[in-house]
Enzyme design. Structure first.
Site, mmCIF file in Angstrom:
data_model
loop_
_atom_site.group_PDB
_atom_site.id
_atom_site.type_symbol
_atom_site.label_atom_id
_atom_site.label_comp_id
_atom_site.label_asym_id
_atom_site.label_seq_id
_atom_site.Cartn_x
_atom_site.Cartn_y
_atom_site.Cartn_z
ATOM 1 N N CYS A 129 -8.502 10.838 0.834
ATOM 2 C CA CYS A 129 -7.986 9.439 0.365
ATOM 3 C C CYS A 129 -8.919 8.564 -0.404
ATOM 4 O O CYS A 129 -9.692 9.035 -0.915
ATOM 5 C CB CYS A 129 -7.421 8.769 1.505
ATOM 6 N N ASP A 198 -8.869 3.599 9.119
ATOM 7 C CA ASP A 198 -7.537 2.457 9.111
ATOM 8 C C ASP A 198 -7.960 1.813 10.539
ATOM 9 O O ASP A 198 -7.728 0.617 10.714
ATOM 10 C CB ASP A 198 -6.486 3.173 8.984
HETATM 11 P P1 RI2 Z 1 -11.383 1.315 3.133
HETATM 12 C C1 RI2 Z 1 -6.532 3.669 3.358
HETATM 13 O O1 RI2 Z 1 -5.163 3.303 3.859
HETATM 14 C C2 RI2 Z 1 -7.187 4.977 3.706
HETATM 15 O O2 RI2 Z 1 -6.623 5.695 4.656
HETATM 16 C C3 RI2 Z 1 -8.647 4.807 3.832
HETATM 17 O O3 RI2 Z 1 -9.286 5.651 4.207
HETATM 18 C C4 RI2 Z 1 -8.544 3.701 4.694
HETATM 19 O O4 RI2 Z 1 -7.411 2.688 4.169
HETATM 20 C C5 RI2 Z 1 -9.886 2.755 4.599
HETATM 21 O O5 RI2 Z 1 -10.038 2.042 3.424
HETATM 22 P P2 RI2 Z 1 -4.254 2.950 2.798
HETATM 23 O O6 RI2 Z 1 -4.011 1.244 2.937
HETATM 24 O O7 RI2 Z 1 -10.906 0.071 3.945
HETATM 25 O O8 RI2 Z 1 -4.460 3.419 1.426
HETATM 26 O O9 RI2 Z 1 -12.709 1.899 3.433
HETATM 27 O O10 RI2 Z 1 -2.948 3.386 3.263
HETATM 28 O O11 RI2 Z 1 -11.126 0.982 1.490
#
Ligand code: RI2
Length: 321
Positions: A129, A198
């Site tokens: 991701c 998350d």
């Molecule tokens: P940072 C994202 O969720 C991903 O799951 C990623 O690993 C997590 O947030 C943490 O991201 P989404 O909002 O806070 O893209 O480290 O569904 O950037």
């Protein structure tokens, strides 16, 4: 930006990533608190709280969102309950939002510095991701001259791995993009896995983008270190009382087109955006307060409750809601 616009921006993931979501929410609530007018302190505070509720409800899984909103409201509420005039409550709310945003950005940088110490020269890293905290570790390691290579899962259905790959490559990091189902094949070539987060539950389980738990199982099988970059405001206090973390179910059009669905009316869809990695598959969390093994999350929760300065008051803000 209005509160409904902020809600929509989060819901449709024009802003995504748990940390960015949190800062965006704090900023949106700050701007609302700054501009809304009311006849009484009660009316003012009811409006700000309602705005917080609305923003908080945009996405259910990333606990950084309610934690950021609670943090901002905690500052304002303290002023409200002490009988302060509207302008003081407004200022306290704005101040806590600004403080949250600063602390959040600082945490990403510190996580990069702490995590990079765990990266060895020539390491091959698999990531899943798009996490700014995980990227911060990889960029810092690269800047320190560690000569790392990174393999990025594409991360269906929204392909956020493409974004990670583009960012890492723009830093000059040796970057390879693979399809999610190729991960096992590449795990043999990896020295560690670094992912974002998350939410973290009281027992140290990780909630992160769908597919993370499969990567963790593969890392376990191949005896590859699995580290998680996570700001401490991703700890979910409601799990202390046994509440489960909601897993966001996203629209099925993320996995099949409307046309395909119409042609295959008997096919059902299920599109959970996150999954849970049990604590036994996580080696450690890299937080802005240092490395924490999954079994140490409970002690960190106590620490976050006990102290009341800066991001440390996340715990108090939670129990206050
Ligand atoms: P940072 C994202 O969720 C991903 O799951 C990623 O690993 C997590 O947030 C943490 O991201 P989404 O909002 O806070 O893209 O480290 O569904 O950037």
């Amino acid at each position: 930006m209005s509160v409904p616009d902020a809600f929509d921006t989060l819901k449709t993931m024009r802003v995504h990533g748990a940390g960015r979501i949190a800062r965006f929410a704090a900023q949106a609530l700050r701007d609302y608190a700054k501009s809304v007018s009311a006849q009484s302190t009660k009316e003012y505070w009811d409006l700000v709280q309602a705005a917080g509720e609305r923003i908080r409800s945009a996405r259910p899984t990333a606990v950084s969102l309610p934690n950021a909103v609670n943090f901002v409201l905690y500052g304002g509420r303290t002023a409200f309950e002490s009988g302060s005039p509207i302008e003081d409550i407004r200022q306290a709310t704005v101040d806590s939002a600004n403080e949250f945003m600063l602390q959040s950005l600082a945490a990403v940088k510190i996580i990069g510095e702490i995590g990079a110490k765990r990266v060895k020269n020539g390491d091959t890293i698999i990531t899943h991701c798009n996490s700014e905290a995980a990227i911060s570790i990889m960029k810092t390691a690269h800047d320190l001259g560690r000569g790392i290579k990174v393999i990025c899962d594409e991360t269906r259905p929204r392909f956020q791995g493409h974004k990670t790959a583009a960012t890492l490559a723009s830093y000059g990091i040796d970057t390879t993009l693979i399809i999610d189902s190729a991960c096992r094949l590449f795990m043999d070539k990896a020295d560690k896995v670094i992912v974002g987060c998350d939410a973290i539950s009281a027992n140290g389980a990780l909630v992160n983008k769908i597919g993370t738990s499969a990567v963790a199982v593969l890392a376990h099988e191949a005896r590859v270190n699995f580290m998680v970059a996570a700001e401490t405001y991703k700890i979910d206090f409601k799990t202390l009382t046994g509440e489960l973390i909601d897993i966001e179910e996203r629209d099925s059009t993320e996995i099949a087109s409307k046309e395909w669905m119409a042609q295959n009316p008997n096919v059902k869809f299920h599109n959970p955006a996150f999954d849970v990695t049990p604590p036994e598959f996580v080696d450690f969390y890299v937080t802005e307060k240092g490395l924490i093994p999954p079994g140490g999350i409970l002690s960190m929760m106590k620490e976050l409750y006990r102290y009341s300065e800066g991001a440390m008051s996340i715990g108090k803000a939670f129990f206050y809601q």
